[in-house]
Scaffold this active site. Structure first.
Site, PDB file in Angstrom:
ATOM      1  N   LYS A  90       0.642  -1.388   0.323  1.00 26.81           N
ATOM      2  CA  LYS A  90      -0.079  -0.420   0.168  1.00 26.81           C
ATOM      3  C   LYS A  90       0.726   1.706  -0.227  1.00 26.81           C
ATOM      4  O   LYS A  90       1.485   1.311   0.737  1.00 26.81           O
ATOM      5  CB  LYS A  90      -0.921  -0.074   1.470  1.00 26.81           C
ATOM      6  CG  LYS A  90      -1.702   0.812   1.775  1.00 26.81           C
ATOM      7  CD  LYS A  90      -2.863   1.137   2.957  1.00 26.81           C
ATOM      8  CE  LYS A  90      -4.011   1.989   2.907  1.00 26.81           C
ATOM      9  NZ  LYS A  90      -5.228   2.152   4.148  1.00 26.81           N
ATOM     10  N   SER A 116      -9.813   2.241   2.858  1.00 33.50           N
ATOM     11  CA  SER A 116      -8.786   2.020   2.282  1.00 33.50           C
ATOM     12  C   SER A 116      -7.765   1.915   1.332  1.00 33.50           C
ATOM     13  O   SER A 116      -7.978   2.323   0.481  1.00 33.50           O
ATOM     14  CB  SER A 116      -8.180   3.720   3.364  1.00 33.50           C
ATOM     15  OG  SER A 116      -6.959   3.440   4.196  1.00 33.50           O
ATOM     16  N   SER A 155      -9.624  -0.387   7.363  1.00 37.43           N
ATOM     17  CA  SER A 155      -9.057  -0.331   5.812  1.00 37.43           C
ATOM     18  C   SER A 155      -8.416  -1.612   5.305  1.00 37.43           C
ATOM     19  O   SER A 155      -8.655  -1.897   4.676  1.00 37.43           O
ATOM     20  CB  SER A 155      -8.173   0.505   5.767  1.00 37.43           C
ATOM     21  OG  SER A 155      -8.542   1.971   5.641  1.00 37.43           O
TER      22      SER A 155
END
Ligand code: GLN
Length: 477
Positions: free
Chosen positions: A78, A153, A177
Site C-alpha cells: 500500500k 482505504s 481499512s
C-alpha cells in the site's frame, strides 16, 4: 508457463523441486499487472527490482544457500508504507514526487526473508475512506464487478490479491481499512493487535489506531507474513515486546470454541437481510459442530463510529500538520510569505475528505471544545475497550459480519460522508479497543458479490484468529 497460486508452502515446494523459478513467477505477475491495468489497483510495478530479486533467489537455490521464510512470495505494498528510493504519495497530491530515503521496518523484515516486492498499490488519500474514491490516482475497480468499489482505504491492495496481481499484499488498518475491502473483494484481511507490527515507515493517519496487516488468499499465508513482520522495533516505542509465535504451526483451533455475538449488530436496519440470514445460519452450523455460541449485549454500538471519528480526526489533524510544502512534496507556485506558502500548499495539496478531517480534528482539539469532544471520546474509548475485553475474558472469539452490505456502486456514497462512515460500523470496534481482528471470506451473495465475516479476539491472540479462519475456510464455506 501456466501458474496458479495456492499458498506459500505449496509454492515453496514447487520452487524447491525446480518445477518453476522465481523469475517465471515474477514474469507471470508482471504480465497480470499489465493485463489488469484498468482496475487501477497498482500505482507502480517494480518490474526491474522484482526480477533482480527473483534472479538472486533462483541463484541462492541453485547454490544450495539457506532460503528465507518468505522465499519467493510476491507482495504488493500500500502506498502509505515507505520503501527506499521509491515514491510514496499516500495517494495525495501533497506528496507527489516524494521519494523515501529508507524502508519501513516491515519492508526490511520481508526482504530479509526473501520476499519479492512487486509494486505499490492505490489507496484512499492518507488512508481516509471506505471506497478508494478519495485517491488522487482515481478509483480502484472491484474485480468481481467493475462498476463497484473495492472498499477502502486499502482498495488497491485488496484488488491486487483478488485479481491475482500478486500473492499477498500489505495494507494498513485504522478503522477497518484492511478488513472492509477484504470483505468486499473476497480476500482474507488481517489486522493484528495494536503494536504487534512496527509502525515505523507508515505514513501516519491516527497513530494510536494505525496498524499494518495483510491481504491473502488463505490463513497460512497471513500467518507466515505476520510472523516475519511482527515483533519489537527500537524505531517504534509502541511496538510490543511480546514474543512472536510461529503462527503457521498453530493453525489448529481448540475443538470447542466459545463464540460471542451481539444482537445489536444484527438487529440493525442497515444490515443486508441476506447477510443477516447467512450470519444466523453460520451460528447454527457452529453450534451443531459443538461450539458454544451465545449472544452478548453490546450497548455501545451507536457510540463506536462517533468515538472513532472524534479521536482519529484529532490525531490526523496533528499528524498531517507536517505537510507544509516547505521540506518536500507539493509547493504552491505562488510566491508569498512563509505562512501564505504553507497555507496555499496545503489548500492545493490536500483533497476534500482530508481537509474535512483536518478541520474536524482541529475543532475537537480547540480550547473551548477539547473537554466536550476529545476528552469525552477518550473516556468512551476506555469504556468500549474494557467492555470488549470483559467479553473476551469469557469468550474466545466475537463474531460479526465484516460489512453491512456487499460492495456498493462507484459514486453511490461520495456525496454523503455519514453514509460512507457507516460502512465501518462493524470494523471500528477492534482498533478502538486495540485488539486483533480478521475478515474471513466465507460467502457469495445472490447478487454475485463476495462478503466476509469478522472475528475478533483478545490482544495478542493472532494465533487463535488465524487458526479459526483456517478452520472456517475449510469447513464452513
Ligand atoms: N474507512 C475508515 C475511515 O475512513 C477506515 C480507514 C482506515 O482504516 N485507514 O477512516
Amino acid at each position: 508457463m501456466s501458474f496458479r497460486y495456492e499458498s506459500l508452502p505449496v509454492l515453496q515446494e514447487q520452487l524447491r523441486k525446480q518445477e518453476l523459478s522465481c523469475r517465471e513467477v515474477v514474469e507471470h505477475y508482471v504480465r497480470q499487472c499489465h493485463d489488469h491495468r484498468h482496475l487501477n489497483a497498482m500505482l507502480e510495478v517494480f518490474e526491474e527490482d522484482a526480477l533482480i530479486q527473483a534472479d538472486r533467489l533462483d541463484e541462492k537455490l541453485r547454490n544450495d544457500l539457506p532460503l528465507g521464510k518468505l522465499y519467493g512470495m510476491v507482495i504488493a505494498v500500500k502506498d502509505v508504507i515507505v520503501m527506499k528510493g521509491k515514491e510514496a504519495t499516500a495517494s495525495s497530491a501533497i506528496l507527489q514526487g516524494f521519494e523515501s530515503l529508507f524502508n519501513a521496518t516491515c519492508i526490511d523484515r520481508l526482504l530479509a526473508e526473501d520476499a519479492i516486492i512487486i509494486g505499490r498499490t492505490n489507496c484512499d488519500e492518507f488512508a481516509m475512506g471506505s471506497s478508494n474514491e478519495t485517491s488522487i490516482h482515481g478509483p480502484v475497480l472491484n474485480a468481481a464487478d467493475e462498476t463497484k468499489v473495492p472498499g477502502g482505504s486499502s482498495g488497491g491492495s485488496a484488488v491486487a490479491v483478488q485479481a491475482d496481481l500478486c500473492m499477498a499484499s500489505l495494507g494498513t488498518d485504522t478503522g477497518g481499512s484492511i478488513r472492509q475491502p477484504a470483505s468486499l473483494t473476497g480476500t482474507v484481511g488481517f489486522k493484528p493487535t495494536y503494536g504487534r507490527i512496527s509502525r515505523y515507515g507508515l505514513i501516519a493517519y491516527a497513530s494510536s489506531f494505525d496498524q499494518c496487516g495483510t491481504f491473502t488468499r488463505n490463513a497460512v499465508d497471513a500467518a507466515m507474513l505476520t510472523e516475519v513482520m511482527a515483533g519489537q522495533d527500537p524505531h517504534d516505542a509502541t511496538s510490543s515486546s511480546q514474543p512472536v509465535p510461529d503462527y503457521a504451526a498453530l493453525l489448529e483451533p481448540p475443538a470447542k470454541l466459545r463464540i460471542a455475538w451481539y444482537p445489536q449488530t444484527i438487529d440493525n436496519g442497515k444490515l443486508d437481510p441476506e447477510v443477516k440470514q447467512q450470519f444466523h445460519d453460520l451460528l447454527e452450523k457452529l453450534k451443531a459442530a459443538g461450539h458454544t455460541v451465545e449472544s452478548v449485549d453490546f450497548t455501545y454500538l451507536d457510540y463506536l463510529v462517533p468515538t472513532y471519528y472524534v479521536l482519529t480526526t484529532a490525531e490526523a489533524s496533528s499528524n498531517l500538520s507536517r505537510f507544509s510544502g516547505i521540506h518536500y512534496g507539493h509547493r504552491t507556485e505562488v510566491t508569498a510569505d512563509v505562512d501564505e506558502v504553507i497555507s496555499r500548499s496545503r489548500s492545493e495539496g490536500f483533497g476534500e475528505e482530508v481537509k474535512r478531517r483536518i478541520m474536524l480534528g482541529t475543532f475537537v482539539l480547540s480550547s473551548g471544545y477539547y473537554d466536550a469532544y476529545y476528552t469525552h471520546a477518550q473516556k468512551v474509548r476506555r469504556i468500549i475497550r474494557n467492555e470488549t475485553l470483559d467479553v473476551l475474558s469469557r469468550f474466545d472469539i466475537i463474531i460479526t459480519p465484516t460489512t453491512p452490505t456487499t460492495a456498493f456502486a462507484i459514486g453511490e456514497k461520495t456525496t454523503d460522508p455519514i453514509e460512507m462512515y457507516l460502512a465501518d460500523i462493524y470494523t471500528v470496534q477492534a482498533p478502538i479497543a486495540g485488539i486483533p481482528a480478521i475478515s474471513v471470506p466465507l460467502h457469495t451473495h445472490s447478487n454475485g458479490l463476495p462478503y466476509g465475516m469478522q472475528l475478533m479476539a483478545a490482544p495478542f491472540r493472532e494465533d487463535l484468529l488465524l487458526a479459526v479462519t483456517d478452520h472456517l475456510m475449510q469447513h464452513f464455506r
